[in-house]
Enzyme design. Structure first.
Site, PDB file in Angstrom:
ATOM      1  N   ASP A 182     -28.133 -10.456  25.639  1.00  0.00           N
ATOM      2  CA  ASP A 182     -26.607  -9.848  25.518  1.00  0.00           C
ATOM      3  C   ASP A 182     -26.797  -8.343  25.551  1.00  0.00           C
ATOM      4  O   ASP A 182     -27.184  -7.534  24.511  1.00  0.00           O
ATOM      5  CB  ASP A 182     -26.185 -10.565  24.209  1.00  0.00           C
ATOM      6  CG  ASP A 182     -24.631 -10.022  24.151  1.00  0.00           C
ATOM      7  OD1 ASP A 182     -24.190  -9.048  24.945  1.00  0.00           O
ATOM      8  OD2 ASP A 182     -24.005 -10.377  23.079  1.00  0.00           O
ATOM      9  N   VAL A 183     -26.148  -7.697  26.501  1.00  0.00           N
ATOM     10  CA  VAL A 183     -26.280  -6.379  26.673  1.00  0.00           C
ATOM     11  C   VAL A 183     -25.726  -5.493  25.400  1.00  0.00           C
ATOM     12  O   VAL A 183     -25.663  -4.326  25.183  1.00  0.00           O
ATOM     13  CB  VAL A 183     -25.758  -5.649  27.892  1.00  0.00           C
ATOM     14  CG1 VAL A 183     -26.774  -6.096  29.022  1.00  0.00           C
ATOM     15  CG2 VAL A 183     -24.489  -5.892  28.269  1.00  0.00           C
TER      16      VAL A 183
ATOM     17  N   TYR B 230     -11.295  -1.528  33.244  1.00  0.00           N
ATOM     18  CA  TYR B 230     -12.499  -1.644  34.144  1.00  0.00           C
ATOM     19  C   TYR B 230     -12.924  -0.295  34.978  1.00  0.00           C
ATOM     20  O   TYR B 230     -14.108   0.408  34.907  1.00  0.00           O
ATOM     21  CB  TYR B 230     -12.505  -2.836  35.364  1.00  0.00           C
ATOM     22  CG  TYR B 230     -13.638  -2.939  36.176  1.00  0.00           C
ATOM     23  CD1 TYR B 230     -14.606  -3.586  35.731  1.00  0.00           C
ATOM     24  CD2 TYR B 230     -13.522  -2.674  37.474  1.00  0.00           C
ATOM     25  CE1 TYR B 230     -15.838  -3.838  36.657  1.00  0.00           C
ATOM     26  CE2 TYR B 230     -14.523  -2.579  38.334  1.00  0.00           C
ATOM     27  CZ  TYR B 230     -15.593  -3.277  38.067  1.00  0.00           C
ATOM     28  OH  TYR B 230     -16.759  -3.243  38.519  1.00  0.00           O
TER      29      TYR B 230
ATOM     30  N   LYS C 220     -16.133   2.212  34.283  1.00  0.00           N
ATOM     31  CA  LYS C 220     -17.236   2.654  35.518  1.00  0.00           C
ATOM     32  C   LYS C 220     -17.161   4.271  35.510  1.00  0.00           C
ATOM     33  O   LYS C 220     -18.162   4.763  35.850  1.00  0.00           O
ATOM     34  CB  LYS C 220     -16.779   1.881  36.676  1.00  0.00           C
ATOM     35  CG  LYS C 220     -16.872   0.458  36.656  1.00  0.00           C
ATOM     36  CD  LYS C 220     -18.560   0.071  36.365  1.00  0.00           C
ATOM     37  CE  LYS C 220     -18.694  -1.513  36.499  1.00  0.00           C
ATOM     38  NZ  LYS C 220     -19.957  -1.766  35.991  1.00  0.00           N
TER      39      LYS C 220
ATOM     40  N   THR D 216     -18.550 -11.503  45.317  1.00  0.00           N
ATOM     41  CA  THR D 216     -18.961 -11.986  44.022  1.00  0.00           C
ATOM     42  C   THR D 216     -17.996 -12.927  43.196  1.00  0.00           C
ATOM     43  O   THR D 216     -16.762 -12.828  43.245  1.00  0.00           O
ATOM     44  CB  THR D 216     -19.750 -10.824  42.963  1.00  0.00           C
ATOM     45  OG1 THR D 216     -18.385 -10.258  42.858  1.00  0.00           O
ATOM     46  CG2 THR D 216     -20.354 -10.160  43.752  1.00  0.00           C
TER      47      THR D 216
END
Length: 189
Positions: A21-22, A113, A117, A148
């Site tokens: 888990d990051v 998001y 980024k 994806t």
């Protein structure tokens, strides 16, 4: 694709064994320790974890906002924290992050998001400067719209001809790994 080039690859995610888990420094450290034990060293670390929840700010909960930042930004920070001692002790290594073309412009429905980024780009550039005395490279690969499950979960069905194929992105990513630079953003279009 890296396996086809003779690289030893150790993929990790929340569904691998061990699960990684990051958002957990201990989880990342345990995985990296296992790789070092098995292979002796680590040459490259590629962090491609990220998430997107497509909602306008008005409709997004604080928990959803924090999840995006925890995965996309804090996760990068924690991966770096775990990797830095390994690379500094060897005085070499390369840390790559997967960004998104969304960093260039905030858009309706995915402010969390896009802003995460953009933060990731600046984080990588700053980290590259911090680690350059130890010959540690830090770069970011920023693909455009990719075919994806994350994309389809948030945007529904799209014409495949308008999206980048994952194999193409992987080949371009591998090219970026071979370029001796640090603090760079590699755009894949």
């Amino acid at each position: 694709q890296l396996l086809g080039l003779g690289a030893r690859v150790f993929p990790f995610s929340r569904s691998t064994s061990p699960a990684v888990d990051v958002t957990s420094l201990d989880s990342i450290g345990t995985a990296l320790d296992g790789v070092v034990t098995e292979s002796g060293c680590i040459d490259y670390v590629i962090n491609c974890s990220g998430d997107l929840i497509r909602k306008n700010i008005e409709n997004m909960s604080l928990e959803e906002w924090e999840h995006i930042l925890a995965t996309n930004v804090t996760g990068a920070f924690l991966v770096a924290k775990a990797v830095i001692p390994l690379f500094k002790s060897r005085k070499e290594g390369a840390l790559y992050f997967v960004g998104s073309s969304s960093y260039t412009k905030g858009r309706e429905g995915y402010a969390a998001y896009s802003s995460s980024k953009a933060a990731l780009v600046n984080f990588c550039q700053a980290l590259a400067e911090e680690l350059s005395p130890w010959n540690v490279r830090v770069n970011l690969v920023s693909p455009g719209r990719v075919n994806t499950p994350l994309r389809f979960r948030n945007f529904g069905s799209e014409s495949p001809g308008t999206l980048l194929e994952p194999d193409y992105v992987a080949r371009e990513f591998i090219k970026a790994l071979t370029i001796e630079t640090t603090g760079s953003v590699f755009e894949i279009v």
